[in-house]
Every structure is written in C-alpha cells, then in structure tokens.
Enzyme design. Sequence first.
Site, PDB file in Angstrom:
ATOM      1  N   ASP A 133       0.818  -1.310   0.194  1.00  0.00           N
ATOM      2  CA  ASP A 133       0.352  -0.092  -0.101  1.00  0.00           C
ATOM      3  C   ASP A 133       1.130   1.357   0.204  1.00  0.00           C
ATOM      4  OD1 ASP A 133      -2.919   1.110  -0.368  1.00  0.00           O
ATOM      5  OD2 ASP A 133      -2.500   1.291   1.736  1.00  0.00           O
ATOM      6  N   ASP A 171      -3.457  -4.528  -5.494  1.00  0.00           N
ATOM      7  CA  ASP A 171      -3.326  -3.519  -4.796  1.00  0.00           C
ATOM      8  C   ASP A 171      -2.146  -3.213  -6.154  1.00  0.00           C
ATOM      9  OD1 ASP A 171      -5.336  -2.018  -5.117  1.00  0.00           O
ATOM     10  OD2 ASP A 171      -4.817  -2.286  -2.196  1.00  0.00           O
ATOM     11  N   ASP A 320     -13.556  -0.523   6.345  1.00  0.00           N
ATOM     12  CA  ASP A 320     -12.565  -0.363   5.218  1.00  0.00           C
ATOM     13  C   ASP A 320     -11.488   0.511   6.429  1.00  0.00           C
ATOM     14  OD1 ASP A 320     -13.303  -0.826   2.887  1.00  0.00           O
ATOM     15  OD2 ASP A 320     -14.702   0.432   2.924  1.00  0.00           O
TER      16      ASP A 320
END
Length: 347
Positions: A133, A171, A320
Amino acid sequence: MLGLVAGLAGCAGGSPTGAVTRAATPATSAAVAPGAVPGAPTAAGAPLPGALPQLPGQTFYVSDRTAAAQQVTALRGQGRTAEADTLLRIAARPSSQWLTDQAARSTAEQVSRRAAEADRTPVFVAYNIPHRDCGLYSAGGATDAAAYRAWITGLAEALGDRRAWVVLEPDAVAHTLDACGVKGDAAAERYGLLAFAVQELKKRPQVRVYLDAGNPGWVQDRAALAEALRKSGIAAADGFALNVSNFYATDRTTAYGAQLSALLDGKHFVVDTSRNGNGPLGAEAWCNPPGRALGTPPTTETGQPGVDAFLWIKNPGESDGECGRGEPRAGEFWLPYALGLATAATG
C-alpha cells in the site's frame, strides 16, 4: 479474517478522472484468533455452537469462525434474533480468509483442512508484499524480498494437495502504474516476487491463483496493465481478480475484465461482488460509503464466458478504516454497517 492491526486502512489515490483508484483492502494480523470479534473472544480453534451448514450446490467453504458468524452467535445469545437473522445473509455465505503475516501458514493449513473435511473450496487472499500500500494506511508486508519468498513458500506448503483459490496481492500490480512510487528497480523486484508467488502456489496441484488487477476506475491504460501482469507471472496463473474491496457494478467490471482478458490471451478472471449490489456511491467514496448493499452471492455459475466466479473477497461488514466519521479500524467488524449491507441486499 485473521485479526486486526490498529490504524490500518485502505488508501484512496487520486486519478486524472477522479475515479476510485484502489481496493481499500483490509489489513490484518494474527493479533486476534481467527474470526475473533473485539470484545467477544473465543478459544482458538474452538467450534462455535450451531456450526453453519455447507449448503447443497455451494462450491466455496463457509467458515463458522468468521467475525460475522461469531456476531450471529452473540446476537442470538442476547435475544436479538431479528438482527441475527439479517446478519445470516453474510455469515451463511462463503467469504475469503486474508493472510497477511507469519500466522498465514498455520491459518492456511487449518482452514484448508476444515474446508476439505466439508468437501468445499476455501478462498484465500495473500496480502504481504513488501512496501504494501505504498506505506500508506495499509502499510506493512514482508520486510524484504527474501522474507516474502519464504512466506509464500510456507503458504504453498501449508495448502499441500488440498483445494484452494488464492487471490494474490490486491493493489500490488496497479500500484506500479499509478502515483505510488513503486517504479524502476522497485517495480521490477515486485513483478519478480509476484511471478515467484504464482510459480510456488501453482506447484500445488489443486490451487488456483488469480493475480489482482485493480478495478475499472483505476488503471485506464489497459495495455500497460496487461504488460505489468505479464511481468508478474499471469501466464502461469489461472487468471486475474477485479474489484477487490470495491463497489463497481458487476456489468461494468466484467466489461473491463473482458477487455483486459483480450490482451492476455483470453485469461479468465474473478470479480469481488461482496458490496457492489448498489454500485459505487461516487468517484471518491471508497471508505465505508453509506447506502451500499451486498452483491451477487459467491458462485462459479456466473453465466458469463471467461468469468470463473463471483466471490466475496472483501469480508462484508469489516471496516475499510477510520474514515473520519467514527468508524472502526480497518478490518474490524462493524455491526451497523454489516446490517446495512445485508438489509439493502436484494439477492
């Protein structure tokens, strides 16, 4: 769900079009026993009363150790039967097991064994790539390339000859094509690690691997994405995954997937439908947007060529992140939000 890490959440990157650009994936660790709910601990490995059934015709494994399943038990114990019945729309459906740290090997072995005993297929998410991330809300991952290779090898060994589907590193590929900063040598290393992971997991005869490819609002240069996926070992994988932890409608996602598949020699793909029943709230609303709904339940009967399954990759009801409105940390089960998703569901 393996547990919780404080302060971790998905990030929402910007894009020239203002579209939602990342998966808003939960980040988890072994700080809590599998499926544990804050404030309602259970002994590790202890079965819950009234284990959830594996419904006839259902391909994927329904665990009675998820946060949603434990909440159902807790609600029934409190006499809140209406809420428990609503929450069963989540708890009785198959969802994925996120693997993020050194507990991954034992968790993968335990869950895959329980699934095999039930004659069902578990779905795992491998989420431990170095520099995960981009150092933002879900920062973490393996300390370096060597640690990641060892982690993946252990995960593959834990699965053995049992059936499993693995969604690989949400991701990770898309972040090499946005403003993240994973470029040059760092991107090359990442592609190599992903290719290694695909290779190791595919040594197991009954393991399917789907390499994450973002979502329709993220990488718009499909040719560049296809090339990045090729560098990441997509040729040896079973396909790619789309819409992980996001809200894009299934028809838009499958159209995007078909275009990407055409650039990848017809590779198949899977779609996360866990929370896309009402589609996205808006271009930037990735973090616990209100008014969303559960999507199509997990199934391999998609009715669409090239779409291997609709999956609940994100565990519905898990936050989230702390989005500035008093929400729980990323990955923490949030009952009001879960009930909202379930109540709004039409399927």
